[in-house]
Design an enzyme around this catalytic site. Sequence first.
Site, PDB file in Angstrom:
ATOM      1  N   ASP A 107      36.379  56.036  37.155  1.00  0.00           N
ATOM      2  CA  ASP A 107      36.161  54.309  37.128  1.00  0.00           C
ATOM      3  C   ASP A 107      37.341  53.711  38.043  1.00  0.00           C
ATOM      4  O   ASP A 107      37.437  52.498  37.914  1.00  0.00           O
ATOM      5  CB  ASP A 107      36.165  53.835  35.625  1.00  0.00           C
ATOM      6  N   GLU A 108      37.995  54.260  38.528  1.00  0.00           N
ATOM      7  CA  GLU A 108      39.069  53.290  39.468  1.00  0.00           C
ATOM      8  C   GLU A 108      39.504  54.298  40.675  1.00  0.00           C
ATOM      9  O   GLU A 108      39.473  55.454  40.876  1.00  0.00           O
ATOM     10  CB  GLU A 108      40.513  53.167  38.716  1.00  0.00           C
TER      11      GLU A 108
END
Length: 359
Positions: A107-108
């Site tokens: 997610d990043e």
Amino acid sequence: MTAPAPRKIIHIDMDAFYASVEQRDDPALRGKPVAVGSASSRGVVAAASYEARAFGVRSALPSVTALRRCPTLLFVRPRFDVYRAVSRQIHAIFADYTPLIQPLSLDEAYLDVTDNLRGLPTAWATAKEIRARILAETGLTASAGISYNKFLAKLASDHRKPDGQFAVTPDMGEAWVATLPVARFHGVGPVTARKMERLGIATGADLRAQTVDWLRAHFGGSAEWYHAIARGRDDRPVNPDRERKSSGSETTFNRDLLVAAEIEAGVLGMADDVWAWCAKAGAYGRTVTVKIKYADFHIITRSRTGTAPVTDHDRLRDTALALIRSVLPTEQGIRLVGVTVSNFAAAEDVSLPLFDPPA
């Protein structure tokens, strides 16, 4: 010679990723406190919605503690195949703007958009367009930090969460860092932050006031890093070929320790730091290593490799404890301990016993 132009770095961080995917796919969960994980007595929260975070529920928190903080908390079983599929969608969007993408987890990621493929004039406009496309194509929101280096970009992405973006320009970097608590700094874990506060370092300004020699005496090999980030400096490039080989944390004690309980407490603190990263990144390794540096600076390590990845917080703590106990009692003071997890398994090979098995 003229100085090179500052790089344009974006850190994209999805907002409560796992929980947001579940709320997107199940309208009954929207607006409610949601935890991805298991409500069992040995369960651990893998992710929490913003509604749950308002009660102090966060990732890596024992489920029983989470339920005490938020009795109305709704637990949802994780669907890692779905999260991976959405992550691939998001990274495909990134690739339309730059080949320089360094994923940190599902997610990043960091993006170097100094020379972006769309020819957009500013990193601000690039981040805004990327976030709009993520929302349009996945139904999820993302936050972005924009700056001239990775350290500041990652700090900035937290500054306008959720669904926002914030830029730290070269003329404001050092002054902005000075205002922040050191506990927010990437690379300063909870144990190190508490140690810094005991030494009178609560903010970036406090950290900047220390010399490299003083930092080296208290924090060993991390001294140069702390000295640099207190001044808003970070020369690390965005590395698209970077594959994380391990996750580790270490601490240098204020004094050389001989008491077993104090040494063990330090090791457990480092294990907790490492687990927090593993749980967030969804990365689990088969090898646990404990590093010990004695008062005379002699370094030894003790490792244990299992047949399966360490996917349980208690198991990591127990393994680290067993390894440090293999060198205790000690007649020579110990000045530093560290814990590292390595030999990561492929994501599809990981099963998580911290969640209940399917009914």
